[in-house]
Enzyme design. Structure first.
Site, short mmCIF file in Angstrom:
data_model
loop_
_atom_site.label_atom_id
_atom_site.label_comp_id
_atom_site.label_asym_id
_atom_site.label_seq_id
_atom_site.Cartn_x
_atom_site.Cartn_y
_atom_site.Cartn_z
CB CYS A 41 -0.92 0.01 1.23
SG CYS A 41 -1.89 -1.50 1.42
NE ARG A 49 -6.74 -3.85 1.47
CZ ARG A 49 -7.72 -4.69 1.75
NH1 ARG A 49 -8.97 -4.34 1.51
NH2 ARG A 49 -7.46 -5.89 2.27
N GLY A 106 15.62 -12.74 -3.01
CA GLY A 106 16.73 -13.16 -2.15
C GLY A 106 17.51 -12.03 -1.51
#
Length: 650
Positions: free
Chosen positions: A2, A51, A370
């Site tokens: 958001c 949102r 990662g």
């Protein structure tokens, strides 16, 4: 994921700002295209929110209220242990929840635990809670700075935002912080807590903030901050390395498991290295059908990770979706990339990440990556440098001084010169973090107003002071966590994914994972008996789940062929930018063009330096001169040109 924008009034006039805040939050539309919420809470607060629905899609609307309207919150991020915290709050306090999401857990936790709630949250987050009873704003940012939070304090009040661009309508765009420009030219990013604009700051990773506007007609207090988390390395010997490897594997597996919690599809980025491959290998245990995404360039040689990544995907039994770009796409997209960054970040790896995120967003709403493994487990090649310099550093200071004098008279390019220079230089003076672009002598030629009093040690000195007593490699890790990781790695991960409304999660950057990584001894990170190897313990831990060919593969990390392209396809484009940019007010672009022409002629590899200047020129044209329209959304472009908003709070 958001975007939040909150205004807390210093004088009870919040109602005047609902309109401007509602306009400014549209700059964050890409962070949350699913819903928009803009509410005048009371005379003290306006909370706005964009949102991206990931958890509890049907509910958990924001701004979110709690405790019969006492608290209201805007929140950006994910709390991965929200189910466990929810159960604890129900058991211990009888807490009642109206939603099934993670955001309400923060509000209930703050109500019952107070500010200590932040230490219980396992996730990535930035939030602001307005306590209507106490008339106090409380906010926090996650321990490692995965999610951003900017703030601007003015006589009228304080604004908090997920991205700096939503605060730009309220400041003078030409009020550039030249100290941070100097740091940018050294480090390739402006370091926290500052930004490229003097008035806008960042809340530090692992910090809480409080703003108390005081009683009406009283002068508001400044925003105060307190640190609730610090990465505390405590390396110790291990009797049984295998037990350590098992512990690493299990804590990373558990972190991947809870990072997979989602009510929408989750995919993964996959490069040719062990970090992303390990994450994918563990993620498929919980989602065997996980989609993976990788990136390559239409340049022969080591710039293309597609083949290796797709081979790894086949070995793991998962689907790999690749994308490939050329120089033309890189030039065309740079203005949009820089707009999303807010501040210039001259890491060329931004570009492939932008395109692989774009491809991933066509299939999934969430992707895991990662990031963080190198900083936690000792993965960068530079971390081996203290081993190679150990002999020189052990010499008496008088001998080191003599060798330093010898190094100064050795001609440039002669073998041994750099070794002697670095070997006789203290760590605090030679390691600035993972990237060094322009040295001070070069900045004197480049900057119009070079200030010798501004040095990189202004940034790194306080960080080094916090990790005294640790071995040099571990100190380098600590410095990277509080400079490079949050200034470069996490900025590009957040902004390049959010540019496409894609949420990126990073399972390595988890407090529980760090607890294990923090105790790994030096020889299990950069073993002296294995030439060139880094993050040894992590490699051994993941050896049972990743393809054997990946275990000892050197890190590539989406390498970008700017060095090649600036000599050919991108030369005329770069030369035009340097010839016409208004940034010549701050930089000698004639000197920059000289670097570009030297690079094309092959007399020096100036690609990183030229790219650093090009990114700044592009940023300057978008955010300062406003002569370049990045072409994001028509509404946003029009909003950016509105001068009236800036006159409201300045």
């Amino acid at each position: 994921m958001c975007g939040l924008l909150t205004f807390i009034s210093a004088n009870g006039t919040a109602g005047l700002f609902k309109g401007p805040i509602g306009e400014a939050v549209e700059h964050l539309h890409h962070r949350g295209p699913d819903e928009t919420g803009v509410e005048l809470i009371d005379e003290d607060a306006v909370l706005a929110h964009k949102r991206l629905s990931v958890i509890d899609v049907a509910s958990s609307h924001q701004p979110m209220w709690y405790a019969e309207g006492r608290y209201v919150m805007t929140f950006n991020g994910e709390i991965y242990n929200y189910k466990e915290l929810r159960a604890e709050l129900q058991r211990d306090f009888g807490a009642v929840f109206r939603t099934d999401g993670d955001g309400e857990v923060i509000l209930a936790g703050y109500h019952h635990w107070g500010p200590s709630v932040t230490s219980r949250l396992r996730g990535m987050f930035a939030f602001v809670i307005w306590d209507r009873a106490e008339r106090r704003a409380f906010g926090a940012r996650d321990p490692f700075g995965i999610k951003p939070m900017f703030y601007l304090q003015t006589p009228q009040g304080v604004l908090f935002s997920s991205e700096k661009k939503a605060l730009m309508p309220f400041v003078d765009p030409r009020d550039i912080d030249e100290a941070n420009l100097s740091h940018y030219l050294t480090l390739q990013y402006p370091p926290e807590p500052g930004t490229m604009h003097r008035a806008i700051k960042r809340i530090g990773s692992g910090y809480q903030v409080v703003f108390d506007p005081g009683q009406p007609h009283e002068q508001a207090q400044p925003v105060t901050s307190a640190r609730y988390y610090r990465a505390d390395f405590q390396p110790r010997p291990v009797d049984d390395p295998r037990r350590l490897y098992d512990e690493i594997l299990e804590v990373v597996r558990e972190s991947v498991r809870i990072h997979m919690r989602s009510d929408v599809p989750v995919g993964a980025f996959l490069s040719s290295g062990i970090d992303s491959t390990g994450v994918v290998a563990l993620a498929r245990e919980f989602n065997p059908g996980i989609l993976t995404f990788t990136m390559g360039f239409d340049v022969p040689g080591h710039y293309n990770e597609l083949d290796v990544a797709q081979e790894s995907a086949r070995d793991l039994g998962v689907t790999s979706i690749g994308t490939k770009i050329g120089a033309r796409e890189m030039m065309e997209e740079l203005p949009r990339i820089v707009w999303h960054l807010d501040d210039p970040v001259a890491d060329p790896a931004l570009v492939p990440l932008y395109f692989v995120a774009k491809k991933a967003a066509e299939y999934v709403t969430v992707a895991i990556g990662g990031e963080g493994a190198d900083e936690f487990f000792g993965g960068y090649t530079i971390y081996r440098e203290p081993l190679s310099l150990k002999g020189v550093q052990a010499l008496p200071q008088s001998m080191q001084s003599g060798l330093r004098a010898v190094s100064k008279v050795i001609p440039e390019g002669v073998k041994g010169k750099s070794f002697l220079q670095r070997g006789t230089t203290p760590l605090e003076e030679r390691f600035k973090g993972n990237a060094t672009i322009f040295e001070e002598a070069e900045k004197q030629l480049l900057m119009r107003r070079y200030n010798p009093a501004v040095r990189y040690t202004d940034v790194t000195g306080p960080v080094y002071a916090e990790c005294q007593g640790l071995d040099p490699t571990t100190r380098m890790q600590y410095v990277d966590i509080y400079t490079w990781l949050r200034g470069d790695i996490l900025v590009k991960a957040d902004r390049m994914s959010m540019a496409h409304s894609l949420e990126v999660r990073v399972p390595f950057l988890d407090p529980e994972v760090f607890k294990v990584a923090a105790k790994i001894p030096l020889d299990e990170k950069v073993p002296s008996k294995i030439a060139g190897q880094t993050k040894h313990a992590l490699r051994m831990a993941l050896a049972s789940v990743v393809p054997p060919a990946i275990v000892n593969r050197a890190k590539m990390g989406f390498p970008t062929p700017t060095r090649v392209w600036l000599k050919d396809e991108m030369f005329a484009w770069a030369d035009h930018i340097l010839s016409t940019s208004g940034a010549g007010e701050y930089l000698d672009l004639g000197y920059a063009r000289k670097l570009l022409h030297e690079h094309r002629a092959g007399t020096a590899d100036n690609s990183r330096k030229v790219w650093t200047v090009l990114v700044f020129c592009t940023w300057f044209a978008i955010f300062v001169d406003k002569t370049l329209d990045p072409g994001i959304r028509r509404a946003d472009s029009q909003l950016a040109a509105k001068p009236a908003v800036g006159s409201v709070v300045s």
